[in-house]
Design an enzyme around this catalytic site. Structure first.
Site, PDB file in Angstrom:
ATOM      1  N   TYR A  87       0.634  -1.005   0.163  1.00  0.00           N
ATOM      2  CA  TYR A  87      -0.149  -0.076   0.047  1.00  0.00           C
ATOM      3  C   TYR A  87       0.770   1.426   0.433  1.00  0.00           C
ATOM      4  O   TYR A  87       0.601   2.361  -0.126  1.00  0.00           O
ATOM      5  CB  TYR A  87      -0.772  -0.055   1.446  1.00  0.00           C
ATOM      6  CG  TYR A  87      -1.806  -1.137   1.448  1.00  0.00           C
ATOM      7  CD1 TYR A  87      -2.372  -1.753   0.381  1.00  0.00           C
ATOM      8  CD2 TYR A  87      -2.021  -1.590   2.790  1.00  0.00           C
ATOM      9  CE1 TYR A  87      -2.974  -3.063   0.693  1.00  0.00           C
ATOM     10  CE2 TYR A  87      -3.341  -2.779   2.800  1.00  0.00           C
ATOM     11  CZ  TYR A  87      -3.656  -3.468   2.151  1.00  0.00           C
ATOM     12  OH  TYR A  87      -4.351  -4.544   2.012  1.00  0.00           O
ATOM     13  N   HIS A 102       0.845 -11.195   2.433  1.00  0.00           N
ATOM     14  CA  HIS A 102      -0.067 -10.766   1.573  1.00  0.00           C
ATOM     15  C   HIS A 102      -1.340 -11.858   0.719  1.00  0.00           C
ATOM     16  O   HIS A 102      -2.425 -11.542   0.587  1.00  0.00           O
ATOM     17  CB  HIS A 102       0.325  -9.774   0.924  1.00  0.00           C
ATOM     18  CG  HIS A 102      -0.718  -8.720   0.989  1.00  0.00           C
ATOM     19  ND1 HIS A 102      -0.434  -7.224   0.476  1.00  0.00           N
ATOM     20  CD2 HIS A 102      -2.238  -8.413   0.849  1.00  0.00           C
ATOM     21  CE1 HIS A 102      -1.360  -6.557   1.150  1.00  0.00           C
ATOM     22  NE2 HIS A 102      -2.312  -6.938   0.465  1.00  0.00           N
ATOM     23  N   SER A 150      -2.712 -14.146   3.825  1.00  0.00           N
ATOM     24  CA  SER A 150      -3.878 -13.124   3.423  1.00  0.00           C
ATOM     25  C   SER A 150      -4.372 -13.872   2.220  1.00  0.00           C
ATOM     26  O   SER A 150      -3.246 -14.090   1.299  1.00  0.00           O
ATOM     27  CB  SER A 150      -3.814 -11.684   3.368  1.00  0.00           C
ATOM     28  OG  SER A 150      -4.824 -10.779   3.180  1.00  0.00           O
ATOM     29  N   GLN A 190      -6.169 -14.316   6.159  1.00  0.00           N
ATOM     30  CA  GLN A 190      -7.312 -12.491   6.582  1.00  0.00           C
ATOM     31  C   GLN A 190      -7.883 -12.010   5.066  1.00  0.00           C
ATOM     32  O   GLN A 190      -7.517 -12.870   3.606  1.00  0.00           O
ATOM     33  CB  GLN A 190      -5.920 -11.041   6.233  1.00  0.00           C
ATOM     34  CG  GLN A 190      -7.454  -9.284   6.020  1.00  0.00           C
ATOM     35  CD  GLN A 190      -6.070  -7.992   6.236  1.00  0.00           C
ATOM     36  OE1 GLN A 190      -6.554  -8.006   5.092  1.00  0.00           O
ATOM     37  NE2 GLN A 190      -5.787  -8.348   7.375  1.00  0.00           N
ATOM     38  N   LEU A 209     -17.903  -4.219   3.908  1.00  0.00           N
ATOM     39  CA  LEU A 209     -18.929  -3.654   3.102  1.00  0.00           C
ATOM     40  C   LEU A 209     -19.224  -3.539   1.491  1.00  0.00           C
ATOM     41  O   LEU A 209     -20.054  -2.322   1.517  1.00  0.00           O
ATOM     42  CB  LEU A 209     -18.562  -2.009   4.045  1.00  0.00           C
ATOM     43  CG  LEU A 209     -18.755  -1.603   5.425  1.00  0.00           C
ATOM     44  CD1 LEU A 209     -18.217  -0.460   5.445  1.00  0.00           C
ATOM     45  CD2 LEU A 209     -20.269  -1.877   5.976  1.00  0.00           C
ATOM     46  N   THR A 223     -12.473  -2.073   8.674  1.00  0.00           N
ATOM     47  CA  THR A 223     -13.057  -0.978   8.331  1.00  0.00           C
ATOM     48  C   THR A 223     -11.893  -0.287   6.860  1.00  0.00           C
ATOM     49  O   THR A 223     -10.815   0.267   7.982  1.00  0.00           O
ATOM     50  CB  THR A 223     -14.660  -0.202   9.166  1.00  0.00           C
ATOM     51  OG1 THR A 223     -14.896   1.043   7.439  1.00  0.00           O
ATOM     52  CG2 THR A 223     -13.349   0.340  10.005  1.00  0.00           C
ATOM     53  N   THR A 224     -12.422   0.842   5.957  1.00  0.00           N
ATOM     54  CA  THR A 224     -11.186   1.655   5.914  1.00  0.00           C
ATOM     55  C   THR A 224     -11.780   3.839   6.031  1.00  0.00           C
ATOM     56  O   THR A 224     -11.387   4.041   5.270  1.00  0.00           O
ATOM     57  CB  THR A 224     -10.841   1.225   4.265  1.00  0.00           C
ATOM     58  OG1 THR A 224     -11.992   1.387   3.552  1.00  0.00           O
ATOM     59  CG2 THR A 224     -10.114   0.083   4.601  1.00  0.00           C
ATOM     60  N   ARG A 271     -19.150   8.656  11.120  1.00  0.00           N
ATOM     61  CA  ARG A 271     -18.717   7.245  10.353  1.00  0.00           C
ATOM     62  C   ARG A 271     -17.871   6.151  11.572  1.00  0.00           C
ATOM     63  O   ARG A 271     -19.090   5.435  12.554  1.00  0.00           O
ATOM     64  CB  ARG A 271     -18.955   6.998   9.004  1.00  0.00           C
ATOM     65  CG  ARG A 271     -19.283   5.351   8.612  1.00  0.00           C
ATOM     66  CD  ARG A 271     -18.903   5.023   6.871  1.00  0.00           C
ATOM     67  NE  ARG A 271     -19.713   6.598   6.638  1.00  0.00           N
ATOM     68  CZ  ARG A 271     -19.868   6.446   5.313  1.00  0.00           C
ATOM     69  NH1 ARG A 271     -18.268   6.464   4.751  1.00  0.00           N
ATOM     70  NH2 ARG A 271     -20.527   7.982   4.580  1.00  0.00           N
TER      71      ARG A 271
END
Length: 314
Positions: free
Chosen positions: A79, A135, A168, A190, A220, A263-264, A270
């Site tokens: 990332y 990953h 992951s 993950q 989500l 969550t991102t 929120r």
């Protein structure tokens, strides 16, 4: 809520969380614990443009998350934002000992896990991480390569600089190869998980049988990327019933299955609502199954699409 749940811990073998006044930690098979609700510096917060230049927005969003009680922080070398997480940690009044930090290696060709980890540790500015993940399994051309890289992960755990190790995006066949030779089995897998990608074929049952915790990214998706869809009316009905949002129902659906959930969101309101409202309600087993059943009527994969056939639901 009953005070006798205060010492209760959901675990990687599928013991489900009870309703409490807070979101609990989940006990991993190595004895460590992971907060069940985390903040992901994932694809939504990947570095754009010059990766050597600090992205202040990512720093600020991460500080917002920490300020609102998100002490489980998940990033990855791919990332490009480990330095941003480091800056947020340095600027936050929350001590390192209270944070749960995850990062991941991409297993670059010709590079050892030790080299990748040392680079990540330097960028993060810490002397250990709580969880280090491979990953994805797609670097490997054979089961033997999966096993060799896992042995390198085990050496890191033995060094004391990593408290827990996991993977992951692994499917059952990748995990079976690793488990054949593992001294320290992976404690986490993950994966992308939401109603439209439930990994049919028994992956979750296999993970729980082996004591490998399920951690969801993209929980989500049915709300943010794959709408409209068959779960929408159920989310809306349950949101009205419990006085929450559809997003909160979607997160609770994962939590109520004993799944660690990321969550991102960078939206402070929120994030505050997630912390305030998610402990206030719990879906019934029938409601969990209603969402699952509706979700199986549609298939949507948001990540790693090039590695799977269009209707591959594993």
């Amino acid at each position: 809520m009953n005070s006798d749940t205060s010492g209760f811990k959901p675990d990687a073998f599928g013991t489900l969380p009870k309703q409490q006044e807070y979101i609990p930690n989940l006990k991993l098979s190595d004895g460590n614990e992971i907060p069940m609700l985390g903040y992901g510096l994932g694809t939504a917060n990947s570095k754009r443009g010059n990766k050597d230049e600090l992205d202040q927005k990512i720093v600020n969003d991460t500080l917002t998350a920490i300020r609102n009680g998100f002490y489980h922080l998940d990033c990855a070398e791919s990332y490009g934002n480990e330095r941003e997480l480091s800056a947020a940690i340095a600027q936050s009044p929350v001590p390192r000992s209270k944070l749960f930090i995850t990062t991941k290696t991409s297993c670059r060709p010709g590079e050892s896990v030790e080299t990748a980890f040392s680079r990540s540790l330097s960028k993060l500015g810490v002397d250990y991480v709580d969880l280090y993940l491979i990953h994805s399994p797609f670097f490997a051309e054979s089961p033997r390569q999966l096993q060799e890289k896992w042995a390198e992960m085990e050496a890191l755990k033995d060094s004391g600089r990593v408290r827990s190790i996991g993977v992951s995006n692994y499917l059952r066949e990748h995990l079976e190869a690793v488990l054949e030779t593992a001294k320290h089995p992976p404690v986490v897998n993950q994966i992308e998980y939401h109603p439209y990608l439930q990994h049919t074929g028994g992956l979750l049952d296999f993970l729980r049988e082996k004591g490998i915790a399920v951690e969801a990214y993209g929980p989500l998706t049915a709300v943010t990327k794959a709408a409209p869809g068959p779960v929408d009316p159920i989310y809306e009905r349950l949101a009205a019933k419990y006085g929450v949002s559809s997003a909160e129902v979607a997160l609770r659906w994962c939590l109520d299955q004993g799944i660690v959930t990321l969550t991102t969101s960078g939206n402070e309101e929120r994030l505050k609502n997630y912390q305030a409202k998610l402990p206030m309600f719990k879906l019934t087993p029938k409601e969990v199954e209603d969402i699952a059943e509706a979700g199986r009527k549609k298939h949507y994969r948001g990540f790693w699409k090039g590695k799977f056939d269009e209707d591959d639901r594993r």
